[in-house]
Scaffold this motif. Sequence first.
Motif, PDB file in Angstrom:
ATOM      1  N   LEU A  16      16.674 -14.394  -4.272  1.00 15.97           N
ATOM      2  CA  LEU A  16      15.227 -14.321  -4.451  1.00 15.97           C
ATOM      3  C   LEU A  16      14.512 -14.739  -3.167  1.00 15.97           C
ATOM      4  O   LEU A  16      13.551 -14.096  -2.738  1.00 15.97           O
ATOM      5  CB  LEU A  16      14.804 -15.224  -5.618  1.00 15.97           C
ATOM      6  CG  LEU A  16      13.340 -15.208  -6.021  1.00 15.97           C
ATOM      7  CD1 LEU A  16      12.960 -13.844  -6.563  1.00 15.97           C
ATOM      8  CD2 LEU A  16      13.084 -16.272  -7.085  1.00 15.97           C
ATOM      9  N   ILE A  17      15.010 -15.774  -2.522  1.00 21.90           N
ATOM     10  CA  ILE A  17      14.425 -16.231  -1.255  1.00 21.90           C
ATOM     11  C   ILE A  17      14.639 -15.189  -0.165  1.00 21.90           C
ATOM     12  O   ILE A  17      13.729 -14.855   0.595  1.00 21.90           O
ATOM     13  CB  ILE A  17      15.008 -17.601  -0.854  1.00 21.90           C
ATOM     14  CG1 ILE A  17      14.515 -18.676  -1.828  1.00 21.90           C
ATOM     15  CG2 ILE A  17      14.615 -17.963   0.573  1.00 21.90           C
ATOM     16  CD1 ILE A  17      15.229 -20.001  -1.692  1.00 21.90           C
ATOM     17  N   THR A  29       6.166 -16.156   3.465  1.00 22.13           N
ATOM     18  CA  THR A  29       6.700 -15.160   2.544  1.00 22.13           C
ATOM     19  C   THR A  29       6.144 -15.380   1.143  1.00 22.13           C
ATOM     20  O   THR A  29       5.720 -16.483   0.794  1.00 22.13           O
ATOM     21  CB  THR A  29       8.244 -15.239   2.470  1.00 22.13           C
ATOM     22  OG1 THR A  29       8.608 -16.556   2.107  1.00 22.13           O
ATOM     23  CG2 THR A  29       8.876 -14.875   3.786  1.00 22.13           C
ATOM     24  N   LEU A  30       6.169 -14.325   0.349  1.00 22.67           N
ATOM     25  CA  LEU A  30       5.759 -14.380  -1.049  1.00 22.67           C
ATOM     26  C   LEU A  30       6.994 -14.171  -1.903  1.00 22.67           C
ATOM     27  O   LEU A  30       7.851 -13.349  -1.582  1.00 22.67           O
ATOM     28  CB  LEU A  30       4.762 -13.260  -1.363  1.00 22.67           C
ATOM     29  CG  LEU A  30       3.416 -13.324  -0.658  1.00 22.67           C
ATOM     30  CD1 LEU A  30       2.604 -12.094  -0.964  1.00 22.67           C
ATOM     31  CD2 LEU A  30       2.655 -14.561  -1.092  1.00 22.67           C
ATOM     32  N   MET A  31       7.088 -14.937  -2.997  1.00 24.95           N
ATOM     33  CA  MET A  31       8.232 -14.727  -3.882  1.00 24.95           C
ATOM     34  C   MET A  31       7.787 -14.889  -5.324  1.00 24.95           C
ATOM     35  O   MET A  31       6.734 -15.455  -5.608  1.00 24.95           O
ATOM     36  CB  MET A  31       9.391 -15.648  -3.537  1.00 24.95           C
ATOM     37  CG  MET A  31       9.166 -17.101  -3.800  1.00 24.95           C
ATOM     38  SD  MET A  31      10.595 -18.086  -3.424  1.00 24.95           S
ATOM     39  CE  MET A  31      10.647 -17.950  -1.673  1.00 24.95           C
ATOM     40  N   ASP A  32       8.602 -14.400  -6.232  1.00 27.83           N
ATOM     41  CA  ASP A  32       8.348 -14.432  -7.665  1.00 27.83           C
ATOM     42  C   ASP A  32       8.592 -15.855  -8.180  1.00 27.83           C
ATOM     43  O   ASP A  32       9.723 -16.241  -8.436  1.00 27.83           O
ATOM     44  CB  ASP A  32       9.263 -13.426  -8.359  1.00 27.83           C
ATOM     45  CG  ASP A  32       8.967 -13.308  -9.840  1.00 27.83           C
ATOM     46  OD1 ASP A  32       8.149 -14.097 -10.357  1.00 27.83           O
ATOM     47  OD2 ASP A  32       9.559 -12.417 -10.487  1.00 27.83           O
ATOM     48  N   THR A  33       7.508 -16.616  -8.333  1.00 24.42           N
ATOM     49  CA  THR A  33       7.661 -18.013  -8.759  1.00 24.42           C
ATOM     50  C   THR A  33       8.129 -18.117 -10.206  1.00 24.42           C
ATOM     51  O   THR A  33       8.814 -19.076 -10.557  1.00 24.42           O
ATOM     52  CB  THR A  33       6.344 -18.793  -8.588  1.00 24.42           C
ATOM     53  OG1 THR A  33       5.310 -18.125  -9.322  1.00 24.42           O
ATOM     54  CG2 THR A  33       5.968 -18.895  -7.122  1.00 24.42           C
ATOM     55  N   GLU A  34       7.766 -17.139 -11.054  1.00 24.28           N
ATOM     56  CA  GLU A  34       8.255 -17.173 -12.434  1.00 24.28           C
ATOM     57  C   GLU A  34       9.769 -17.044 -12.464  1.00 24.28           C
ATOM     58  O   GLU A  34      10.455 -17.749 -13.205  1.00 24.28           O
ATOM     59  CB  GLU A  34       7.603 -16.058 -13.248  1.00 24.28           C
ATOM     60  CG  GLU A  34       6.137 -16.319 -13.559  1.00 24.28           C
ATOM     61  CD  GLU A  34       5.518 -15.179 -14.355  1.00 24.28           C
ATOM     62  OE1 GLU A  34       6.255 -14.418 -15.013  1.00 24.28           O
ATOM     63  OE2 GLU A  34       4.290 -15.055 -14.326  1.00 24.28           O
ATOM     64  N   ASP A 150      10.842 -26.668  -0.486  1.00 27.39           N
ATOM     65  CA  ASP A 150      10.638 -25.583   0.474  1.00 27.39           C
ATOM     66  C   ASP A 150       9.726 -24.507  -0.105  1.00 27.39           C
ATOM     67  O   ASP A 150       8.861 -23.966   0.586  1.00 27.39           O
ATOM     68  CB  ASP A 150      11.982 -24.965   0.897  1.00 27.39           C
ATOM     69  CG  ASP A 150      12.820 -25.918   1.732  1.00 27.39           C
ATOM     70  OD1 ASP A 150      12.282 -26.968   2.167  1.00 27.39           O
ATOM     71  OD2 ASP A 150      14.007 -25.609   1.943  1.00 27.39           O
ATOM     72  N   THR A 151       9.923 -24.192  -1.392  1.00 26.48           N
ATOM     73  CA  THR A 151       9.091 -23.181  -2.039  1.00 26.48           C
ATOM     74  C   THR A 151       7.647 -23.655  -2.122  1.00 26.48           C
ATOM     75  O   THR A 151       6.712 -22.895  -1.843  1.00 26.48           O
ATOM     76  CB  THR A 151       9.644 -22.873  -3.446  1.00 26.48           C
ATOM     77  OG1 THR A 151      10.989 -22.423  -3.332  1.00 26.48           O
ATOM     78  CG2 THR A 151       8.804 -21.816  -4.135  1.00 26.48           C
ATOM     79  N   ASP A 152       7.451 -24.906  -2.479  1.00 27.88           N
ATOM     80  CA  ASP A 152       6.105 -25.464  -2.565  1.00 27.88           C
ATOM     81  C   ASP A 152       5.424 -25.417  -1.191  1.00 27.88           C
ATOM     82  O   ASP A 152       4.257 -25.035  -1.087  1.00 27.88           O
ATOM     83  CB  ASP A 152       6.172 -26.900  -3.093  1.00 27.88           C
ATOM     84  CG  ASP A 152       4.799 -27.510  -3.273  1.00 27.88           C
ATOM     85  OD1 ASP A 152       3.949 -26.861  -3.936  1.00 27.88           O
ATOM     86  OD2 ASP A 152       4.569 -28.613  -2.747  1.00 27.88           O
ATOM     87  N   GLU A 153       6.163 -25.795  -0.168  1.00 23.10           N
ATOM     88  CA  GLU A 153       5.614 -25.777   1.195  1.00 23.10           C
ATOM     89  C   GLU A 153       5.251 -24.354   1.600  1.00 23.10           C
ATOM     90  O   GLU A 153       4.184 -24.109   2.158  1.00 23.10           O
ATOM     91  CB  GLU A 153       6.654 -26.363   2.159  1.00 23.10           C
ATOM     92  CG  GLU A 153       6.144 -26.482   3.587  1.00 23.10           C
ATOM     93  CD  GLU A 153       7.216 -27.092   4.486  1.00 23.10           C
ATOM     94  OE1 GLU A 153       7.448 -26.501   5.561  1.00 23.10           O
ATOM     95  OE2 GLU A 153       7.792 -28.123   4.099  1.00 23.10           O
ATOM     96  N   THR A 154       6.132 -23.407   1.293  1.00 21.07           N
ATOM     97  CA  THR A 154       5.883 -22.007   1.642  1.00 21.07           C
ATOM     98  C   THR A 154       4.653 -21.488   0.915  1.00 21.07           C
ATOM     99  O   THR A 154       3.793 -20.831   1.515  1.00 21.07           O
ATOM    100  CB  THR A 154       7.120 -21.143   1.282  1.00 21.07           C
ATOM    101  OG1 THR A 154       8.232 -21.610   2.018  1.00 21.07           O
ATOM    102  CG2 THR A 154       6.865 -19.686   1.589  1.00 21.07           C
TER     103      THR A 154
END
Length: 184
Positions: A16-17, A29-34, A150-154
């Motif tokens: 996903l990342i 970058t954008l990713m599917d948080t769900e 890392d996701t939160d920071e991104t």
Amino acid sequence: MATSTVEKSLADMEQLIDEAKSVPFSTKTLMDTEELSRLIEDIRLNMPEEITQAKRIAQERRDILDQAQLEAEDIINKARQRADLMIEEHQITKEAKSAAEDIFRQTKAEADALLASSKQRAEEMTLKAEKWSNDIRRNASSYVETIIRDTDETLTNSVNDIRKLRQSVKDALAHNNSTRPDFE
């Protein structure tokens, strides 16, 4: 849960990342948080397997001790039976009784040694299982926390970049409207 399910969820998170789309004019970058949240929840729901394994090992430890106790009792019973037979078969009761006591003591010492050895093996297995379970749980938790951080920071950086871009567009439009000649 099998370790492979946790590993699959972690591999899915990595994919996903890796497949996340880049934000134009940015390194973000954008990713599917769900989907990411679902994968994290899968890992959390499936972590108790290590606990099940630790319980199984503890039960195996108890089984080993029980088996050792049964074997010890069997050895003692056989020694008593043998001693009883020796007394009955021989006319010299004193010698038979002495021999029976020797056999009993020797058998008891062997049974005690077997039981002590079994207890030590069971304790070592339990300690290894607990350490292994704690290491897996700690490493998985650390990995998940790193991904979440890392996701939160991104995501935070992406939102900040969008706000800056939006403000730049507003400023450019305002500047463009103020420098345009009025033809009325």
